[in-house]
Each structure stands twice: as C-alpha cells, then as structure tokens.
Motif scaffolding. Structure first.
Motif, PDB file in Angstrom:
ATOM      1  N   ILE A  83      -6.229 -12.917  -4.005  1.00 13.63           N
ATOM      2  CA  ILE A  83      -6.893 -11.656  -3.678  1.00 13.63           C
ATOM      3  C   ILE A  83      -8.132 -11.533  -4.554  1.00 13.63           C
ATOM      4  CG2 ILE A  83      -6.650  -9.156  -3.563  1.00 13.63           C
ATOM      5  CD1 ILE A  83      -3.597  -9.581  -3.428  1.00 13.63           C
ATOM      6  N   ILE A 141      -9.099 -12.459   0.989  1.00 18.92           N
ATOM      7  CA  ILE A 141      -8.296 -13.522   0.388  1.00 18.92           C
ATOM      8  C   ILE A 141      -9.112 -14.802   0.362  1.00 18.92           C
ATOM      9  CG2 ILE A 141      -6.103 -14.771   0.515  1.00 18.92           C
ATOM     10  CD1 ILE A 141      -5.800 -11.769   0.179  1.00 18.92           C
ATOM     11  N   PHE A 180       1.259  -6.689  -1.504  1.00 20.19           N
ATOM     12  CA  PHE A 180      -0.021  -6.717  -2.194  1.00 20.19           C
ATOM     13  C   PHE A 180       0.049  -5.987  -3.527  1.00 20.19           C
ATOM     14  CE2 PHE A 180      -1.522  -8.594   1.578  1.00 20.19           C
ATOM     15  CZ  PHE A 180      -2.745  -9.165   1.300  1.00 20.19           C
ATOM     16  N   THR A 196      -8.804  -5.870   2.035  1.00 23.78           N
ATOM     17  CA  THR A 196      -8.836  -6.944   1.047  1.00 23.78           C
ATOM     18  C   THR A 196      -9.519  -8.189   1.606  1.00 23.78           C
ATOM     19  OG1 THR A 196      -6.767  -8.058   1.674  1.00 23.78           O
ATOM     20  CG2 THR A 196      -6.569  -6.125   0.282  1.00 23.78           C
TER      21      THR A 196
END
Length: 225
Positions: free
Chosen positions: A87, A102, A47, A100
């Motif tokens: 992201i 997505i 990431f 996060t």
C-alpha cells in the motif's frame, strides 16, 4: 525492488504469510500500480491490519470454473498465483471507504490457508524471488511488434495514446503496463500474470491482442499491416 519507502531484495524481506484480496479480472504485476476502492467491511479490516503492519497484501483472482465464470463465495477456491503489493497511497473518503493504490513487488504461489480468526483470508506463500532480480531482460522483448499490435488495437477502437510517453517507457514498464490496462478477461489476465519471463509475457500479450482483433474486427493480418 524499491517500492515506496521499502526495499525488497531477499526472501527475509517478505513475510511468510499475507492477507489476500480476491479480485476477478484484476492484474497486478511487479512494478505496476493498481488503484482500489475499498468498501466491504472485511476488506476494510484487511487494509486496517495491513496499514498497522507491513502494508503488504496479496492480489489474487478466484479460480475459474469450467464454465469460464469465476468461483464465488467467501471461501471460494483461488488461483494459485498472485502478486504481492504494498500500500503506497491511502485516503479516507469520509463515507466509510478507502481509496488506495497498491504497488506490485513480486508474484507468489499460494501454499496453505492459515488463521481463520479474521474476517479476511490469510495464506502461507512462496514468493517468486526472480521478480526481485536486477537482471536485465528488457532486450528480449520484440518492442517493434508489441507497438505495432498496440497501435492496431488503438486504431481499431478509435483510441488515442500518449506516444511520447510510450516511446520513453522501457520494455518492462511498457509490457507490464499494457498487460495491466488490457481489456481482457480473467483467464487472459491470469495467463499474463503467470508468464515465466518478460519475453513470454510480451508474446502472450501480442497473441491475445491479435486474437481479439481477429474476433472483433476481422482478419488480424489485415489489421496489423
């Protein structure tokens, strides 16, 4: 396809290779949102690299063995079809994790693994460009049947839904959202991902749900009336 602050309209808008995040039982579809809690060092590194670049990663399931279990290990074989995600939300927790979200762009086929100099895996991919098409196939979905099966599943499990939001949702949003949140196993999730078009995905979703109802609650014909 407009995702976050980026637009993906043609092949040149997508990379030749992407890092892949193997997740058993996870399903990301174009236009969908997948929340993730990242804590393993290799995926934290993935990431970090994605955030410093194009913010794209591939979500893909490990291959299923004959036993039905998912392959394991850092170099385990992967399913051939996954979904590219961007992201679009990112937060640090203060204890070393990332929270996060997505956003799905389009599906892809894995071609070859490349670059072994990272703690995570990278693959050359072939994006399924039809997922970026603006062609409207929402009218091919049997919405009434889909909602009937969905209601039967909720009733059988004594669950509630925000029906006002459901009624407002377009067929594409409805089918893909129900597919992603469905409590199915890895094989069923992969079948939904690999469905060639929206109509087939909806039909697959209906069929799997009917099987689940018949298995867990008896006669599906009774349940769905």
């Amino acid at each position: 396809m407009h995702v976050g602050n980026a637009r993906y309209l043609k092949r040149e808008d997508l990379p030749e290779t992407i890092p892949v995040f193997p997740l058993t039982g996870a399903l990301l579809l174009p236009g969908g949102q997948l929340p993730l809690n990242i804590f393993e060092p290799r995926y934290l590194a993935m990431f970090d690299a994605a955030l410093a670049g194009d913010r794209l990663i591939g979500i893909v399931q490990p291959s299923l063995l004959e036993s039905g279990e998912a392959a394991e290990g850092p170099r385990a074989p992967l399913s051939t079809v996954g979904c590219i995600g961007r992201i679009t939300s990112f937060a640090e927790t203060g204890d070393g994790r990332y929270i996060t979200s997505i956003s799905g762009i389009c599906r892809f086929r894995l071609i070859d693994e490349v670059g072994h100099g990272h703690p995570f895996r990278r693959f050359k991919i072939a994006p399924m460009m039809t997922d970026l098409s603006t062609e409207d196939d929402e009218g091919t979905v049997d919405r009434a049947e889909l909602l009937r099966v969905f209601r039967a599943y909720l009733d059988a499990n004594k669950l509630e839904a925000d029906w006002e939001s459901v009624e407002r949702a377009g067929n594409r949003t409805l089918v893909n959202s129900l597919s992603m949140m469905s409590p199915f196993g890895p094989a069923e999730k992969q079948a939904l991902l690999e469905a060639p078009d929206l109509r087939t995905r909806a039909e697959t979703l209906i069929a799997i749900t009917e099987i689940l109802l018949a298995r867990d609650f008896g006669d599906s014909d009774t349940m769905l009336q």
